[in-house]
Design a protein around this motif. Structure first.
Motif, PDB file in Angstrom:
ATOM      1  N   ALA A 152      31.804  49.662  30.221  1.00 29.11           N
ATOM      2  CA  ALA A 152      31.164  48.379  30.540  1.00 29.11           C
ATOM      3  C   ALA A 152      31.984  47.608  31.563  1.00 29.11           C
ATOM      4  N   ALA A 207      27.006  48.588  25.540  1.00 26.53           N
ATOM      5  CA  ALA A 207      28.282  49.307  25.646  1.00 26.53           C
ATOM      6  C   ALA A 207      29.330  48.844  24.637  1.00 26.53           C
ATOM      7  N   VAL A 222      23.978  46.175  30.124  1.00 26.38           N
ATOM      8  CA  VAL A 222      25.198  46.993  30.110  1.00 26.38           C
ATOM      9  C   VAL A 222      26.156  46.503  29.031  1.00 26.38           C
ATOM     10  N   ASN A 223      26.398  45.211  28.994  1.00 29.48           N
ATOM     11  CA  ASN A 223      27.353  44.674  28.033  1.00 29.48           C
ATOM     12  C   ASN A 223      26.815  44.682  26.612  1.00 29.48           C
TER      13      ASN A 223
END
Length: 183
Positions: free
Chosen positions: A96, A89, A85-86
């Motif tokens: 995020a 994003a 995710v990080n």
């Protein structure tokens, strides 16, 4: 943002509740590695085969530990998802941040000791073989001083007169907490 999320997951939630230093390190290392690779793949134009190769390598890595529970595998999964995710994003930091918060909140609640704190699981080796399931349950309840919810005989040795049972049980509210016993 990724470092804050993995520290909150690995130290703030996992380590403070389960106290396994080896897995704390594994969660952080896995998360940071996933984040770095995904970030690099987004910056550097690479062929899709490289992406498939990366996930092929990840799939052959076995989760090695002296004993790892399904609960700990869930922490591995969330550590990977936080890294993805990080890493992905970069253009959407608020998304995020929201996803990090949702994932951490879900893990906080799902693994909270008050949620299912009285339920335990243990593999018990008995020095007797019970032919009657009701006698087995009564013996387990007597030894564990708790109400047996479910038990499965995993091994019976008639030569040594030994039974190995996987037991799920609920301890009474007033029972002292056993130290050194994993939930």
């Amino acid at each position: 943002m990724d470092l804050a999320a993995i520290v909150a997951l690995a130290y703030g939630l996992y380590y403070r509740r389960h106290h396994r230093r080896d897995l704390l390190f594994a969660y952080v290392a896995l998360n940071v590695g996933i984040f770095a690779v995904v970030s690099l793949l987004l910056v550097q134009r690479v062929d899709i085969a490289v992406g498939f190769g990366l996930f092929g390598v990840l799939s052959i890595i076995r989760l090695r530990s002296s004993e790892i529970t399904q609960q700990e595998i869930a922490y591995y999964f969330i550590a990977i998802v936080l890294g993805l995710v990080n890493g992905l994003a970069g253009a959407w930091p608020l998304t995020a941040l929201l996803l990090n918060g949702v994932l951490l909140a879900i893990m906080y609640v799902a693994d909270h000791p008050r949620l299912l704190g009285r339920t335990r699981q243990q593999v018990v080796t008995l020095d007797v073989v019970h032919a009657d399931p009701d006698l087995l349950r009564a013996d387990l309840e007597s030894r564990l001083r708790a109400r047996v919810l479910h038990c499965v005989v995993t091994q019976v040795d008639y030569v040594r007169d030994v039974t190995v049972v996987d037991v799920r049980y609920a301890v009474p509210k007033t029972a002292p907490r056993m130290t050194g016993v994993r939930r």
